[in-house]
Design an enzyme around this catalytic site. Structure first.
Site, short mmCIF file in Angstrom:
data_model
loop_
_atom_site.label_atom_id
_atom_site.label_comp_id
_atom_site.label_asym_id
_atom_site.label_seq_id
_atom_site.Cartn_x
_atom_site.Cartn_y
_atom_site.Cartn_z
N GLU A 16 -1.56 4.55 -12.81
CA GLU A 16 -0.33 4.19 -12.08
C GLU A 16 0.58 3.39 -13.00
O GLU A 16 0.11 2.52 -13.75
CB GLU A 16 -0.62 3.31 -10.86
CG GLU A 16 -1.24 4.03 -9.71
CD GLU A 16 -1.42 3.13 -8.48
OE1 GLU A 16 -0.68 2.15 -8.32
OE2 GLU A 16 -2.33 3.43 -7.69
N GLU A 50 -7.89 0.01 -7.48
CA GLU A 50 -7.49 -1.39 -7.48
C GLU A 50 -8.37 -2.29 -6.61
O GLU A 50 -7.91 -2.87 -5.61
CB GLU A 50 -6.02 -1.52 -7.05
CG GLU A 50 -5.08 -0.86 -8.03
CD GLU A 50 -3.60 -1.07 -7.70
OE1 GLU A 50 -3.28 -1.67 -6.67
OE2 GLU A 50 -2.76 -0.59 -8.49
O1 IFM Z 1 1.92 1.29 -3.82
C1 IFM Z 1 0.98 0.64 -4.58
C2 IFM Z 1 -0.28 1.45 -4.73
O2 IFM Z 1 -0.83 1.78 -3.51
C3 IFM Z 1 -1.31 0.69 -5.51
N1 IFM Z 1 -0.77 0.21 -6.75
C4 IFM Z 1 0.49 -0.47 -6.73
C5 IFM Z 1 1.51 0.35 -5.96
C6 IFM Z 1 2.85 -0.39 -5.93
O3 IFM Z 1 2.72 -1.63 -5.33
#
Ligand code: IFM
Length: 458
Positions: free
Chosen positions: A355, A164
């Site tokens: 994710e 990210e």
């Molecule tokens: O917890 C975070 C993660 O570290 C990165 N992506 C989003 C998740 C939820 O906010």
């Protein structure tokens, strides 16, 4: 008949180092920007920090049991740069040894490790040398990658370089709400982003040299605008890959993803972004755009869009009371149908959902259970949409639930629970939630327990 997931599709679960490990001053680890940020008054809710977190560092065996108990094919975790390069030129053997044990334990249980090199915990000493603003960060990242790949490359075959980047730069360098807490102008951040992308490219080349059979990718946030009717598909794809705009400018795909996927920054972007690029940036594009094997997509929500009478983009308002998670994020399962399709089409690579998940109101109920049925429904709806995307031609390698267990949710401390496993942050006791059992059933059946149809979200 229920549509199947491909035989080699990886059902998985994800975490990151700083959010779960704790043990911040153990085995030679050096401080990271997050350790420091957590000491700034008001920076993190209730003054929480990751010094203990879930104590995954001390409870490795128990946590690997929980991972294996899910029946997942793969576990996505990150290595902590501050455990491994603890000072200029110093590689810390004890840090590497921890991940060595983790990888072996996973493989013994038949779980494939998917390793992320950078999930936000930059060593503080590197930040003091300019962090992402200094070009030398790419050399440092390559050196760190060498150390990790040299130690684990014989067993780890799935590599994710950077998690990210939009959050690292947007939240950490523009809004100042994540470490390192900077509020910089667009041109300066553009320079930092370029160095981040260069670091990614350098890592790709190190992994390729050392692990010829590696599958290499990265994991940007995927911002997905999805069409509410088939006629709006074109405007939705165009909106998904829109140029960075306004105050929200860092939270876009193309400024980050086009250089990596197409080897060029997007034409027409804000002049400040172009102006900020460091001298000689053109020569870096080949490294930045080195071909990947897989494209990670972190997708939590999307934006419904339509096409207007003159072909224009129309943002669709949601009905009052539309489903929302505890983060205030709307529930948009369609983003797991359209996101993979749009990204496969634009960048021509297979994708993996690296994710997807939600924070919900989970506590241990009076009878000892944790009936997190919102999470169960979210999982079912999103996997259902993903399975349709696959049936309609998207090449999707896997799905990683965020997250294995409740953990440190950055500036929100421990207030938001994203886990399939509940963690009592006083005793560190782990308790699987209802969603853990339901996801395990899904993984064991390879998706066969997913319903054929799901009723519309209301
Ligand atoms: O917890 C975070 C993660 O570290 C990165 N992506 C989003 C998740 C939820 O906010």
């Amino acid at each position: 008949m229920s549509l199947p997931f491909p035989d080699d599709f990886a059902f998985g679960v994800a975490t990151s180092a700083y959010q779960i490990e704790g043990a911040v001053d153990v085995d030679g680890r050096c401080p990271s920007v997050w350790d420091h940020f957590c000491t700034v008054p008001g920076a993190v809710r209730d003054g929480h920090d990751g010094s203990i977190a879930c104590d995954h560092y001390g409870r490795l065996a128990e946590d690997v049991d929980l991972i294996a108990g899910l029946g997942v094919d793969a576990y996505r975790f990150s290595t902590a740069w501050p455990r491994i390069v603890t000072a200029p030129g110093h590689i810390e053997e004890r840090g590497l040894a921890f991940y060595d044990r983790l990888v072996d334990a996973l493989l013994e249980r038949g779980v494939a490790p998917w390793l992320t090199l950078f999930h936000w915990d930059l060593p503080l000493w590197l930040h003091h040398r300019g962090g992402w603003l200094d070009r030398s960060i790419a050399d440092h990242f390559a050196e760190y990658t060498e150390a990790v790949v040299g130690r684990l490359g014989d067993r780890v075959k799935h590599w994710i370089t950077f998690n990210e980047p939009q959050c690292v730069f947007g939240l950490g360098h523009v809004r100042g709400v994540h470490a390192p807490g900077l509020r910089l102008d667009m041109a300066t951040v553009s320079r930092a982003i370029h160095h981040g992308l260069l670091a990614h490219g350098r890592a790709v080349s190190v992994i390729r040299d050392r692990v010829p059979d590696a599958k290499v990718g990265w994991a940007p946030v995927a911002f997905v605008d999805y069409p509410v009717r088939p006629e709006a598909r074109g405007v939705a794809a165009a909106a998904t890959f829109r140029l960075p705009q306004g105050d929200e400018w860092p939270f876009n795909n193309t400024w980050f993803t086009d250089p990596v996927g197409l080897g060029q920054y997007p034409e027409g972007a804000d002049p400040n972004l172009w102006r900020g690029l460091p001298a000689g940036w053109e020569r870096d594009l080949e490294t930045i755009g080195a071909p990947l094997d897989l494209w990670g997509l972190n997708i939590y929500r999307g934006r419904p869009v339509d096409v207007g009478p003159d072909g224009e983009l129309v943002l669709v308002s949601r009905v009052p009371g539309h489903g929302e998670t505890l983060m205030g994020w709307s529930v948009d399962p369609e983003c797991l149908y359209w996101g993979p399709r749009f990204f496969c089409e634009r960048y021509g690579k297979p994708v993996a959902i690296t994710e997807n998940g939600l924070a919900s109101m989970d506590w241990v109920h009076h009878d000892g259970t944790i009936p997190d049925l919102g999470r169960v429904d979210y999982l079912v709806r999103h996997l259902h949409a993903l399975r349709r995307a696959i049936a309609d031609g998207a090449e999707v390698l896997g799905y990683f639930q965020w997250s294995l267990m409740d953990n440190f949710e950055w500036e929100l401390g421990y207030a938001k629970r994203f886990g399939l496993v509940h963690v009592d942050f006083e005793t560190l006791e782990r308790t699987p939630k209802e969603s853990y059992a339901r996801y395990a059933a899904l993984c064991h059946s390879r998706g066969a327990t997913l319903p054929e149809d799901v009723a519309p979200l209301r």
